[in-house]
Design an enzyme around this catalytic site. Sequence first.
Site, mmCIF file in Angstrom:
data_model
loop_
_atom_site.group_PDB
_atom_site.id
_atom_site.type_symbol
_atom_site.label_atom_id
_atom_site.label_comp_id
_atom_site.label_asym_id
_atom_site.label_seq_id
_atom_site.Cartn_x
_atom_site.Cartn_y
_atom_site.Cartn_z
ATOM 1 N N HIS A 22 1.133 -0.959 0.330
ATOM 2 C CA HIS A 22 -0.102 0.015 -0.286
ATOM 3 C C HIS A 22 0.952 2.045 -0.299
ATOM 4 O O HIS A 22 1.622 0.950 0.454
ATOM 5 C CB HIS A 22 -0.704 -0.072 0.772
ATOM 6 C CG HIS A 22 -0.390 -0.192 2.369
ATOM 7 N ND1 HIS A 22 0.988 1.076 3.149
ATOM 8 C CD2 HIS A 22 -0.706 -1.103 3.346
ATOM 9 C CE1 HIS A 22 0.996 0.665 4.265
ATOM 10 N NE2 HIS A 22 0.455 -0.574 4.847
ATOM 11 N N HIS B 27 3.890 1.818 1.808
ATOM 12 C CA HIS B 27 5.459 1.429 1.739
ATOM 13 C C HIS B 27 6.099 1.748 0.796
ATOM 14 O O HIS B 27 6.664 1.773 0.903
ATOM 15 C CB HIS B 27 5.226 -0.320 1.655
ATOM 16 C CG HIS B 27 4.525 -1.217 2.390
ATOM 17 N ND1 HIS B 27 2.584 -1.962 2.321
ATOM 18 C CD2 HIS B 27 4.764 -1.500 3.823
ATOM 19 C CE1 HIS B 27 2.756 -2.942 3.120
ATOM 20 N NE2 HIS B 27 3.012 -2.389 4.189
ATOM 21 N N CYS C 180 2.258 -9.908 20.517
ATOM 22 C CA CYS C 180 2.005 -9.529 19.567
ATOM 23 C C CYS C 180 2.446 -9.682 18.035
ATOM 24 O O CYS C 180 3.164 -9.292 17.703
ATOM 25 C CB CYS C 180 1.818 -8.064 19.377
ATOM 26 S SG CYS C 180 1.171 -7.454 18.096
ATOM 27 N N CYS D 223 2.843 -7.504 15.391
ATOM 28 C CA CYS D 223 4.345 -7.029 15.461
ATOM 29 C C CYS D 223 5.640 -7.905 15.455
ATOM 30 O O CYS D 223 7.114 -7.221 15.329
ATOM 31 C CB CYS D 223 4.607 -6.593 16.924
ATOM 32 S SG CYS D 223 3.635 -4.612 17.448
ATOM 33 N N CYS E 159 -1.886 -4.665 21.865
ATOM 34 C CA CYS E 159 -0.524 -3.736 21.139
ATOM 35 C C CYS E 159 -0.401 -2.012 21.277
ATOM 36 O O CYS E 159 -1.982 -1.989 20.556
ATOM 37 C CB CYS E 159 -0.928 -4.679 20.404
ATOM 38 S SG CYS E 159 -0.008 -4.183 19.327
ATOM 39 N N HIS F 6 -0.884 -1.954 17.283
ATOM 40 C CA HIS F 6 -2.272 -2.467 16.493
ATOM 41 C C HIS F 6 -3.302 -2.038 17.269
ATOM 42 O O HIS F 6 -5.016 -2.380 16.036
ATOM 43 C CB HIS F 6 -1.492 -3.733 15.783
ATOM 44 C CG HIS F 6 -0.670 -3.420 15.160
ATOM 45 N ND1 HIS F 6 0.826 -3.910 15.241
ATOM 46 C CD2 HIS F 6 -0.577 -3.716 13.371
ATOM 47 C CE1 HIS F 6 1.353 -4.243 14.581
ATOM 48 N NE2 HIS F 6 0.745 -3.633 13.508
ATOM 49 N N LYS G 111 -3.554 5.256 11.159
ATOM 50 C CA LYS G 111 -2.861 4.381 9.901
ATOM 51 C C LYS G 111 -3.614 3.663 8.985
ATOM 52 O O LYS G 111 -4.582 3.226 9.670
ATOM 53 C CB LYS G 111 -2.078 3.795 11.078
ATOM 54 C CG LYS G 111 -0.569 3.399 10.231
ATOM 55 C CD LYS G 111 0.707 2.960 11.549
ATOM 56 C CE LYS G 111 1.464 2.041 11.092
ATOM 57 N NZ LYS G 111 1.876 0.443 10.446
ATOM 58 N N LYS H 297 -4.519 -2.966 7.477
ATOM 59 C CA LYS H 297 -5.329 -4.320 6.313
ATOM 60 C C LYS H 297 -7.265 -4.250 7.676
ATOM 61 O O LYS H 297 -7.768 -3.967 6.817
ATOM 62 C CB LYS H 297 -5.496 -5.837 6.910
ATOM 63 C CG LYS H 297 -5.413 -6.701 5.626
ATOM 64 C CD LYS H 297 -4.079 -7.325 5.641
ATOM 65 C CE LYS H 297 -4.149 -8.826 5.395
ATOM 66 N NZ LYS H 297 -3.375 -9.323 5.657
#
Length: 506
Positions: free
Chosen positions: A19, A22, A127, A130, A144, A147, A295, A298
């Site tokens: 995405h 990245h 997690c 991570c 976490c 996340h 952020k 998914k």
Amino acid sequence: MSRPFYVTTPIYYVNDVPHIGHAYPTVAADAVARWHRLWGDDVVFLTGTDEHGLKVQRAAEEHGLTPREWADRTSERYREAWRALDISNTDFIRTTEPRHHQAVQQFLQVVYDNGYIKLGTYEGLYCVDCEAYYTEDELVDGNCPIHGRPVELVTEENYFFQLSRFQDALLEHYETHPDAVLPVTKRNEVIGFIKQGLQDFSMSRTSISWGVPIPWDNRHVAYVWFDALFNYCTAVGYATDRARFDRFWPAAHHIIGKDILRFHAVYWPAMLMAAGELPPKLVFAHGFLLVRGEKMSKTAFNQISPLDLVNEFGPDGVRYHFLADQRFGPDGDFSYEAMVARYNADLANNFGNLASRVLNMAVEYCDGVAPSERAEGPLVASTARVFEAASKAMEHLDFSGAYGAIWELIRDANAFIEEREPWKLHKAGDRAATAAVLGDCLEALRVIALLASPVIPRAAGELWRRLGLDGTPEDQRLPEAAAWTGAPAGTTIDKGTPLFPRIEQT
Ligand code: MSP
């Protein structure tokens, strides 16, 4: 012999497809690599995929595939995205490659033989997203902190890396190398974290088999981060070509996101020290590209594919947006509307209009042949000033600063045209004066194409061609090529179609 320059992106997990989060560090590393090539450096530019670990194993299971089949498939999606964005990486590493397994095993053995790895039992809150353990205090509402998802209680017999033994060495390293972590706020964060005291961490797993086997005990595989970080050394020949390794290491510039700063600025240098190697020269941590303040993930269904954006804005439009449109360092908000607005204002209007204006006038008033006359007007000083400012900014990965400078030259060139009014000179039949004004403008355009080429390589190359210049901007060498020596006279000018067609907001 040319200077070695080594720049890396993080290697991307193959549990996910690419995405724009990245694409962001990848485009940044690409611009840096291209900039250094202009200076004649011998550039190694590494990117790749991180393919081991529980997260990848689970993603493969969910899709009914083996981890390898899944990794092959997803890794290819990254290559495809980078091709579409004109990324000029010189290597693409996959952590499942034999060259990497071999290098990691050699490195692990050295660290073990040096006495920094010991067997122990670990119980902790893990997690999976991570691939990291957290303490109770680090959790947010029991989840976490990154996340926001539940952690798992995991008990394992593990090998431990004795990170705690490197506290003083790390602090000394950062004291003597104040530019090793940038921006400075991130450096302070790292130092603060080290000062709180470092815990040994478990660096092997018995619960999974998808990883690099520990050479002295193959019931265990290496913890995914221990193997992943080492990709930076594998790629420059740690296990295969010591001379090459010594040429590019430790001169590495790691571009990473702020979420993986601790791994790169605390674990990684300590791991290297444990093997008797030097820490990397620079870890540059950038912020996140946010979508409506959040952020991308998914789970939030707010991921934007780089390919979709390339289809709409072209590779240069996307690259420009990531680098020039916001500061590289802090978080930046991504919005489609803002992207269209800046594309139209900066690329279609400023850059594109200047190019088509100058090229059109050269075709019309000078019969499409670059004149030898020069006005030696204000653009001479502007070009020198802008080159200096852009160079300084690029050295500090301040892409928006560099682009701000280049856009000044565009504005100055437009202002120069308004002031000298070559159409009037032409009408009055003053051929020499018309040619002199256009001579300056063509020279400014040449320098603009050259300096802009690391971020918008396609448009810069096309402009170069339309100016009738030989080769490509990439073939040029700084600083000579940026000097006001006058673009060669007599080249054939091609006015072409708009370099950046306007985009209507949909
Ligand atoms: N595999 C590890 C890195 C190992 S490096 C030895 C990893 N992979 S990742 O695919 O999850 O993330 C890779 C990089 O993408 C990280 O630097 C991360 O910060 C960056 N980004 C992911 N989403 C992002 C945004 N929304 N914005 C900017 N960059 C972010 O971590």
